[in-house]
Scaffold this motif. Structure first.
Motif, PDB file in Angstrom:
ATOM      1  N   CYS A 218      30.650  73.380   0.143  1.00  0.00           N
ATOM      2  CA  CYS A 218      29.908  73.298   1.408  1.00  0.00           C
ATOM      3  C   CYS A 218      28.917  72.134   1.368  1.00  0.00           C
ATOM      4  CB  CYS A 218      29.138  74.591   1.661  1.00  0.00           C
ATOM      5  SG  CYS A 218      30.144  76.010   2.112  1.00  0.00           S
ATOM      6  N   ASP A 219      28.161  72.059   0.293  1.00  0.00           N
ATOM      7  CA  ASP A 219      27.168  70.982   0.149  1.00  0.00           C
ATOM      8  C   ASP A 219      27.834  69.610   0.204  1.00  0.00           C
ATOM      9  OD1 ASP A 219      25.211  72.892  -0.122  1.00  0.00           O
ATOM     10  OD2 ASP A 219      24.984  72.663  -2.296  1.00  0.00           O
TER      11      ASP A 219
ATOM     12  N   HIS B 234      30.752  68.700   1.612  1.00  0.00           N
ATOM     13  CA  HIS B 234      31.191  68.416   2.984  1.00  0.00           C
ATOM     14  C   HIS B 234      30.009  67.949   3.830  1.00  0.00           C
ATOM     15  CE1 HIS B 234      31.692  69.813   7.200  1.00  0.00           C
ATOM     16  NE2 HIS B 234      32.958  69.425   7.072  1.00  0.00           N
ATOM     17  N   ASN B 235      28.895  68.668   3.728  1.00  0.00           N
ATOM     18  CA  ASN B 235      27.724  68.346   4.541  1.00  0.00           C
ATOM     19  C   ASN B 235      27.078  67.045   4.099  1.00  0.00           C
ATOM     20  OD1 ASN B 235      28.274  70.762   5.811  1.00  0.00           O
ATOM     21  ND2 ASN B 235      26.760  71.929   4.646  1.00  0.00           N
TER      22      ASN B 235
ATOM     23  N   LEU C 196      28.891  64.325   5.857  1.00  0.00           N
ATOM     24  CA  LEU C 196      28.430  64.277   7.247  1.00  0.00           C
ATOM     25  C   LEU C 196      27.076  63.559   7.353  1.00  0.00           C
ATOM     26  CD1 LEU C 196      28.625  65.085  10.223  1.00  0.00           C
ATOM     27  CD2 LEU C 196      27.672  67.325   9.598  1.00  0.00           C
ATOM     28  N   ASP C 197      26.153  63.903   6.472  1.00  0.00           N
ATOM     29  CA  ASP C 197      24.824  63.284   6.510  1.00  0.00           C
ATOM     30  C   ASP C 197      24.896  61.782   6.252  1.00  0.00           C
ATOM     31  OD1 ASP C 197      23.455  65.602   7.131  1.00  0.00           O
ATOM     32  OD2 ASP C 197      23.127  66.168   5.039  1.00  0.00           O
TER      33      ASP C 197
ATOM     34  N   THR D 183      37.383  68.625  10.274  1.00  0.00           N
ATOM     35  CA  THR D 183      37.419  69.484   9.086  1.00  0.00           C
ATOM     36  C   THR D 183      38.492  70.545   9.272  1.00  0.00           C
ATOM     37  OG1 THR D 183      34.986  69.329   9.015  1.00  0.00           O
ATOM     38  CG2 THR D 183      36.046  70.877   7.477  1.00  0.00           C
TER      39      THR D 183
ATOM     40  N   ASN E 255      36.304  71.938  12.449  1.00  0.00           N
ATOM     41  CA  ASN E 255      35.953  70.866  13.376  1.00  0.00           C
ATOM     42  C   ASN E 255      37.204  70.111  13.802  1.00  0.00           C
ATOM     43  OD1 ASN E 255      32.894  70.794  13.348  1.00  0.00           O
ATOM     44  ND2 ASN E 255      33.283  70.583  11.148  1.00  0.00           N
TER      45      ASN E 255
ATOM     46  N   ARG F  24      28.497  72.321  10.454  1.00  0.00           N
ATOM     47  CA  ARG F  24      28.362  72.227   8.996  1.00  0.00           C
ATOM     48  C   ARG F  24      29.023  73.431   8.324  1.00  0.00           C
ATOM     49  NH1 ARG F  24      24.358  68.668   7.179  1.00  0.00           N
ATOM     50  NH2 ARG F  24      23.521  67.449   8.908  1.00  0.00           N
TER      51      ARG F  24
ATOM     52  N   HIS G  53      29.072  76.483   5.731  1.00  0.00           N
ATOM     53  CA  HIS G  53      28.122  77.406   5.092  1.00  0.00           C
ATOM     54  C   HIS G  53      28.851  78.722   4.824  1.00  0.00           C
ATOM     55  CE1 HIS G  53      27.850  79.200   9.091  1.00  0.00           C
ATOM     56  NE2 HIS G  53      27.504  78.014   9.574  1.00  0.00           N
TER      57      HIS G  53
ATOM     58  N   SER H 161      31.769  59.708   0.282  1.00  0.00           N
ATOM     59  CA  SER H 161      30.937  59.431   1.455  1.00  0.00           C
ATOM     60  C   SER H 161      30.558  57.959   1.530  1.00  0.00           C
ATOM     61  CB  SER H 161      29.682  60.310   1.457  1.00  0.00           C
ATOM     62  OG  SER H 161      28.781  59.933   0.438  1.00  0.00           O
TER      63      SER H 161
END
Length: 270
Positions: free
Chosen positions: A84-85, A87-88, A91-92, A107, A116, A126, A128, A247
């Motif tokens: 999860c972290d 993936h996010n 995104l960030d 996603t 998504n 996001r 989670h 990323s």
């Protein structure tokens, strides 16, 4: 999302038309077309297409796609929070890009759930613990074909409407395929090779160490080049670092055609 997503027959027809056009234009080889049409994947692919091309006000777009593994072994190994972290984190990183308005994000979990469909970064949901519960199998080849078919269909939609599209896609697994019903490594490879030949797509793989699987071999058989394979160890730090490397590449891809070409040439080491 277009209204056709609620109609299985019309969605299949729309997606099929995109693939037939791509084949006619020489974008899709006969092998890749067969991989996408041997089973009717129209509804599954339509579910990921998301935002209408008409609703995107840009002369060029970057399509970023992530396929997190939601097999039970992720939970068993204690990696759910880290995935999860990761993936996010991707995104960030993209949200901090100057070109963020031209980026669409998709996603789809390894077992087919679409978190998504392609959508603008500010609308991305996001990951989670409430929307990610890794407790399923590993249909890696089947879902890689669906995912890459979605990427190809969306890019085709844009290019047919005069919008330049570049794509970067990450497949994530912590084990070898053991649940695919219709696709084999060569089917995925046919798609990856066609995407690579078009020179505006990057397909990467991340194999999270399970102690037994040779992920470089797995991804090579799927057509993914060595320079686009990440093989993090089992620690959360290793896995997060791999997501960070991806990323950085995704951000570089968003910075224009020249930056895309350099990144595509150099791989994760660019």
């Amino acid at each position: 999302m277009s209204s056709s997503s609620s109609n299985g027959n019309s969605s299949s027809a729309n997606v099929s038309q995109l693939f037939q056009a791509a084949h006619a234009e020489g974008v899709l080889s006969p092998q890749a077309l067969q991989a996408l049409t041997v089973v009717d994947l129209g509804a599954q692919i339509q579910a990921g297409l998301g935002i209408s091309v008409d609703d995107v006000q840009a002369s060029e777009v970057v399509l970023v796609t992530v396929m997190p593994d939601d097999s039970g072994s992720i939970q068993h190994a204690g990696h759910a929070r880290t995935v999860c972290d990761g993936h996010n984190l991707v995104l960030d990183a993209l949200l901090s890009s100057q070109q963020k308005d031209g980026i669409l994000f998709h996603t789809r979990y390894l077992n087919g759930f679409v978190l998504n469909p392609f959508r603008p970064l500010e609308d991305v949901v996001r990951m989670h613990s409430k929307n990610y519960d890794p407790d399923k199998g590993t249909p890696l080849y089947d879902q890689a074909v669906v995912l890459l078919g979605t990427v190809l269909a969306k890019a085709q939609e844009f290019t047919r409407n005069g919008v330049s599209a570049r794509t970067v896609t990450l497949l994530i697994t912590d084990g070898a395929d053991c649940h695919s019903q219709s696709s084999r490594p060569r089917d995925v490879a046919a798609l990856v090779n066609d995407l690579r030949r078009a020179e505006n797509h990057i397909v990467a793989g991340m194999g999270i160490d399970d102690g037994t699987t040779d992920f470089r071999k797995v991804f090579r058989e799927m057509g993914i080049e060595d320079k686009w394979i990440l093989t993090p160890g089992q620690s959360a730090q290793d896995i997060r670092k791999a997501f960070q490397v991806f990323s950085q590449s995704a951000v570089r891809v968003s910075q224009g055609a020249a930056s895309f070409s350099r990144t595509a040439l150099g791989g994760f080491g660019a």
